[in-house]
Scaffold this active site. Structure first.
Site, PDB file in Angstrom:
ATOM      1  N   GLU B 490       1.043  -1.147  -0.043  1.00 54.87           N
ATOM      2  CA  GLU B 490      -0.120  -0.093   0.069  1.00 54.87           C
ATOM      3  C   GLU B 490       0.916   1.272  -0.038  1.00 54.87           C
ATOM      4  O   GLU B 490       0.222   2.279  -0.026  1.00 54.87           O
ATOM      5  CB  GLU B 490      -1.048  -0.067   1.257  1.00 54.87           C
ATOM      6  CG  GLU B 490      -2.035  -0.954   0.921  1.00 54.87           C
ATOM      7  CD  GLU B 490      -2.818  -1.175   2.318  1.00 54.87           C
ATOM      8  OE1 GLU B 490      -2.407  -1.069   3.453  1.00 54.87           O
ATOM      9  OE2 GLU B 490      -4.023  -1.692   2.127  1.00 54.87           O
ATOM     10  N   LYS B 602       5.803  -1.948   1.655  1.00 59.25           N
ATOM     11  CA  LYS B 602       5.311  -2.119   2.976  1.00 59.25           C
ATOM     12  C   LYS B 602       5.204  -3.527   3.343  1.00 59.25           C
ATOM     13  O   LYS B 602       5.479  -3.991   4.485  1.00 59.25           O
ATOM     14  CB  LYS B 602       3.940  -1.432   3.127  1.00 59.25           C
ATOM     15  CG  LYS B 602       3.069  -1.501   4.274  1.00 59.25           C
ATOM     16  CD  LYS B 602       1.790  -0.697   3.923  1.00 59.25           C
ATOM     17  CE  LYS B 602       0.990  -0.778   5.288  1.00 59.25           C
ATOM     18  NZ  LYS B 602      -0.535  -0.526   5.090  1.00 59.25           N
ATOM     19  N   GLN B 603       4.888  -4.135   2.478  1.00 58.89           N
ATOM     20  CA  GLN B 603       4.749  -5.542   2.570  1.00 58.89           C
ATOM     21  C   GLN B 603       4.658  -6.469   0.973  1.00 58.89           C
ATOM     22  O   GLN B 603       4.623  -5.858   0.207  1.00 58.89           O
ATOM     23  CB  GLN B 603       3.407  -5.989   3.331  1.00 58.89           C
ATOM     24  CG  GLN B 603       2.214  -6.000   2.320  1.00 58.89           C
ATOM     25  CD  GLN B 603       0.913  -6.165   2.887  1.00 58.89           C
ATOM     26  OE1 GLN B 603       0.207  -5.207   3.445  1.00 58.89           O
ATOM     27  NE2 GLN B 603       0.537  -7.465   3.145  1.00 58.89           N
TER      28      GLN B 603
END
Lengths: 771, 771
Positions: B490, B602-603
């Protein structure tokens, strides 16, 4: 076009016949203002039908702390709401025991509104039959004084038509108002104190959080057949936030009874003691009296028109359109107070919040520059200079920039950013470029270079620092790129390498470097002062230069155009003409993601660069880019058609130019975007002016000289406009036969018309054949 | 790591010593829940220090209508706030005329908290000296019954240490609570009625707007030295939203006095008459009594652990970490009520709102599938089936899709979208893929195909329809592209051709086509029913196929990797290791635009595809992509380290895998992201479980067979876990020497371990050498 009830008229906006469905739209269109305050055309008497109540005071706002979604670092602390101010126009009317209310009375005849733009007043008249059988004729005139800009006047006249009438006038002031734009039914005003004495009343209230103090006042007099009855209120209702007087009169059938109400605001932005100031304001108004104030009003507007009028012969709707635009701009901003600016809705609505957008620099300054004293445009530039520290703070604290880089706010009231969508606030950074461009444009037009060493250069340096830091080097492209921006076309968010942003960034750096050199040479003391103040080194300038010299611009060799941004050609490229009309306006029909991934353009984007920097590009390039992007442009921004009109005219596409002109000039009158009830599009009205002067007139400034290449739509017989060029007033009159150029004063003015040098002379028409 | 005050312990979370600074963090970490309700570890007695009060009831929310920025079409009507429920745990304590308050008393000694995860209770003890000189010892145990899930119990015991004491217990229930997450100080509960009788009290209140009715109740008894004193309140304070009883007792020095408080909620989701239900709930609890309820609690948790425990030897912190994760998951969701789901903060905080994210499908289902009966995972799938109509409505009404295309909400309580950021709600569409993947994953793991013809196929068809419509053909690329999306990372918004989104879109279409064929062949009646219901034609399937077969994937041939999205390589590609540590976490230090244009992840995003579809890629490809993207990943999502841990283990990067494991398992206990005071990261806890079972254990399902490739971090002596595989319980125990596989029941289980077929047998350790 979505409505056509406004009667074509050269000087007035006129509505005939009452239609409850139109009330909110008319409240926008018949708005009045005087630069310091303004109001929608709400009825004075009670109206229980659908209405959008709005009175606004320049500079007064409320900081809404609404949190958005999860979290985004760097958001400003608040969103500035435009506040509906206390109501001073209200006059409830009771006739033979029944309240006058156009929503409930038995019948309405001869309803008519007129906004007289030439003289600056609003008039409403109607005959009503009440349920109790009383027939009355009502005539109301209202204006906001240009000279005494804290004061407005109402003359509310009633004539009983079929019987004598007991009339009770109930004028009031009311600080218990609410906003259209509110999350819930919040109140924004806290009443502090009330005062009533004789026929005068005052409510002092302050805004929550921002603590702007405003005294709202009224003074009433009751007249019969032209004589002041000098009566006092028969009753007074006083609440902490509302005072209402009652005046009882018996009026014989056929006699004219009237109430004159003086009202308005005094605000803590201008006065220590707003109550005392209000008492003085009433005194000043009473000293002059209604008739004199009205005469002054007519004279003040005559002066405004003297300089700014544009005439169009043979096309009443076009004439009415351009005057409406010029009138509204002058109602919104007169250049008297350099803390103020030009809000996108002016005093006609609440939408968008805040007051100052890049609209001012990109669209409004040319209008004010050419139709007012030079000082007005210089004040608008200084507005940004005065906010430079806050713009540096914004870039540093909110966005992590360093070394005095400035990012001017997207929306502001006082220099602080006051909008809260990351895709706008954080990313629509081309606004910084528009602010630099306005400095260039001001010098180009006025020839006044002094602004740059005095103030402008500091702004330019801070902006160049921003662009230098905002770009990054792409190893993949071996050039500098600017990632994650929103261009002027807000139907794209967070794109990479928006052409206009990259282009104006490069231009800003180049222009700043030139000005640094020029100031060093011509104003060495200013140069020294500034370089020391902002700690600027040659090494730093070299860093900027590296970015400007190696800027990447997306383009398609195959199409011969610049690309609006990386990846534009991946879109589903269906031109607007093939779009199902039921899907438009797309911003009302489509979800945001669909708008974003579509190729449709809200307003000039690549073409904005072509507008700002026309001389950097060939006509062939303009043609290719214009034709490509025009095919995808939906013009759902009010700022869009004017640029397209100017470019269409430059490309000899006169039918298209004319269509865009009509659209921009009658955007609100004809409600193209189905939203006029929310207010008028004030800032884009300056674009309408540009589309005549720069579009049809072909006005350009090159090498300190005015250039023209006049054209005229086939629908018009003639048109004329005036330009204040370096303290000479030039009148340009274009007809189907040719163009005349006349200056006031005794000095000739050298012009270039269609590439040929000519002299404009006083009282002498230098008619130039059009072709 | 940002804190280390939690004592390492195999089975308990323990804090020793009182530190006001830690109170909010401990309130999160010591939270208790039973699947139906839960609460932060707030003190029962008054506490005037900084505190974050929180009690939550599953399924109860408030629709916040906060407007965002200007306008974005297609937004849902509301943002679902998790609501702080009425307080039933409160017991004010007065000792010899002074209120007990740990923030103001003269001294606190021996303060200790213990969350006993094995037995499911929370205990707090301390010795306090009051300003009036009275010294007391306090011991409080609290638990929320797993069996009677509307009931919680508190035993609050006080022993005066240095003198006799007059103690007044003031237990109360209070519906006048506020939210941390509120724009202003709004209230969300409207009290409807109160009832008090004997030692029982009830407040029935409803939430504003959503009108969930909740009866909050309490029943109190006062005990001395183990005997119920059977006394009645000496005073009752009753307000519309709060009832407080007072019980006075004189307690001799050294004697044990206590109050037992039964409390909890009955809600209109489950009962017509919540008051009657509350009276019954108290009766049920009284019938069993405190001791029996506590024993039942210990037994219930023993059953949960029997199936889901993971043991780790030689590393207490790792052991404590994994048990904390498993414990919290079971506190949040037990699979009893198929209207509920797994909120990102469970019952430990309010952040993020809503209850159901793609976390459920991508992270939680594997845990519940392997540690509970198959029915629980099937219920989680059916939750989405039950919301299919709303997902179709969401796609159609909000986003303009047609023909039964479904877009599942990003955040939901009841099937409606209830988040309001366009970049998430409109664009983070890969969630649709995760929902399809969960169907595939459920069949792969359980072998239960029946779900697909019964329910799953309709979901798959609606999702494939969405992808087909959401992609568009790029003439420029001659392939299908998906523009304007937000991937799992995100920290990028509105990008074009996010690899993971394009990949899972292609997979969804392919998988759906296969299932349509399979159902046609094996379940022709279901096929007929579904095809008729959803009006599916072969021609339409061919349209989907064209999109899937010609999907574009961004890649770099030079680097041998897939690109996260178009233009990724234009970024300023500084790896995380070279980032100034003072700049992290970037989501707290940087403005959003800077986060967006940075390369930081972020991930897992590209790596999420590699996780879901490992078998589609070679190990070489995994290595190249993992090494590339890992270098830019900041793991600021709690969902990040687990995927990286599993992939590091697969790539034999065991030190890295171990570091990621610790980070994921102790994310909250050690507060890596400096935010545990806001609540715990519940859904990512399932990722911790995966990082042991799939990461170190190397568990995969291929061709209906469990595969393992066990590895063990050098820091551990041994670890073990259990898997419920198609109704056989397999225990896998890994040590530094080898691995044993044991099944319950009399049937062997065929496995593949390190590529070799073996049989797991009952009571027999098939030790396999690790290497």
């Amino acid at each position: 076009m979505n409505q056509d009830y406004i009667k074509p008229d050269n000087w007035s906006i006129i509505e005939e016949g009452f239609d409850a469905e139109r009330v909110k739209s008319s409240q926008s269109l018949f708005s009045i203002g005087n630069g310091a305050m303004g109001q929608r055309a709400n009825f004075e008497e009670k109206y229980t039908g659908e209405s959008f109540q709005g009175s606004y005071i320049a500079g007064i706002y409320y900081p809404d702390k609404t949190k958005v979604g999860w979290w985004k670092n760097g958001y400003p602390e608040y969103f500035a709401k435009v506040l509906n101010a206390p109501n001073w126009i209200g006059i409830d009317i009771e006739i033979n025991g029944e309240n006058l209310d156009l929503n409930t009375c038995a019948s309405i005849k001869n309803f008519r509104r007129e906004l007289n733009m030439k003289e600056g007043w609003y008039h409403r008249s109607f005959d009503a039959t009440l349920k109790n059988g009383t027939e009355i004729s009502v005539k109301v005139r209202r204006f906001l004084s240009i000279d005494l800009d804290e004061v407005g006047m109402i003359n509310y006249e009633i004539t009983p038509l079929n019987k004598d009438a007991k009339i009770i006038y109930k004028p009031y002031i009311d600080a218990g108002v609410t906003n259209e734009d509110a999350n819930w039914d919040e109140k924004f005003w806290e009443p502090l104190k009330v005062k009533k004495t004789g026929n005068e009343a005052f409510i002092t209230a302050q805004t929550f959080k921002t603590h702007f103090e405003v005294t709202t006042f009224m003074q009433n007099s009751i007249w019969q057949n032209g004589e002041n009855l000098s009566i006092s209120p028969s009753a007074i209702d006083s609440l902490p936030d509302k005072i209402k007087f009652s005046y009882d009169v018996i009026v014989a059938q056929g006699q004219k009874s009237s109430i004159q109400k003086i009202g308005g605001y005094t605000v803590s932005l201008n006065h220590k003691n707003t109550l005392v100031a209000a008492e003085k304001a009433i005194q000043s108004a009473l000293t002059k009296g209604y008739e004199q104030l009205l005469n002054d009003q007519i004279e003040a507007w005559a002066k405004i028109w003297e300089m700014s009028d544009i005439t169009i012969e043979g096309d009443v709707k076009a004439q009415q359109g351009i005057r409406f635009n010029i009138f509204q701009l002058n109602q919104t901003y007169l250049g008297k107070d350099n803390r103020l600016n030009i809000g996108p809705k002016g005093f006609t609505g609440e939408k968008y919040g805040g007051s100052t957008y890049w609209d001012t620099e990109a669209y409004c300054i040319p209008f004010y520059m050419a139709t007012k004293d030079q000082e007005v445009a210089r004040n608008l530039l200084a507005y940004r200079y005065n906010h430079l520290e806050k713009a540096i703070e914004n870039a540093e604290k909110n966005l992590g920039f360093k070394n005095g880089a400035a990012l001017y706010p997207m929306v502001t009231m006082n220099g602080e950013e006051c909008h809260n969508e990351w895709e706008i606030t954080h990313e629509e950074i081309h606004r910084n470029g528009a602010i630099a461009f306005a400095i260039y444009n001001y010098h180009r037009f006025t020839g006044d270079y002094s602004y740059i060493p005095e103030k402008g250069l500091e702004v330019l340096i801070a902006i160049s620092r921003f662009w230098h830091q905002r770009a990054n080097y792409s190893n993949d492209k071996n050039q500098f790129v600017i990632l994650g921006v929103t261009g002027p076309n807000e139907y794209e968010n967070n794109v990479n390498n928006n052409f206009h942003t990259n282009y104006i960034a490069q231009w800003c750096i180049n222009y700043t470097q030139e000005q640094i050199k020029k100031v060093a040479l011509e104003f060495p003391l200013d140069h020294k002062r500034i370089v020391e103040k902002v700690q600027l080194s040659d090494a730093e300038i070299q860093q900027w230069k590296k970015v400007a010299d190696n800027m990447y611009f997306p383009k398609s060799e195959e199409l011969g155009i610049y690309l609006q941004q990386d990846g534009f050609l991946d879109k589903d490229l269906v031109p607007v003409k093939d779009l199902d009309p039921s899907q438009r306006p797309i911003n009302q029909k489509w979800s945001w993601d669909r708008v974003l991934r579509s190729p449709y353009i809200k307003q000039a984007d690549v073409l904005q660069s072509f507008y700002f920097f026309e001389e950097h590009f060939s006509k062939e390039e303009l043609k290719r880019n214009f034709e490509y992007y025009e095919s995808f442009t939906v013009h759902e921004s009010s700022l869009s058609p004017c640029v397209h009109s100017i470019q269409a005219a430059a490309l000899d596409k006169m039918d298209m130019a004319y269509a865009f002109y009509l659209r921009t000039s009658r955007l609100d009158l004809d409600d193209y975007n189905k939203e006029v009830k929310e207010g008028c599009h004030i800032t884009s009205m300056a674009g309408t002016w540009m589309s005549i002067v720069e579009g049809f007139g072909g006005m350009r400034i090159r090498n300190d000289t005015l250039h023209f290449s006049p054209k005229i739509p086939k629908e018009w017989k003639a048109y004329s406009f005036k330009i204040n060029f370096r303290n000479q007033i030039l009148k340009v009159a274009v007809s189907q036969d040719g163009t005349s150029f006349t200056v006031n004063g005794d000095t000739d003015l050298a012009l270039v018309v269609n590439g040929k040098r000519i002299q404009a002379r006083k009282l002498e028409n230098s008619i130039i054949n059009n072709l």
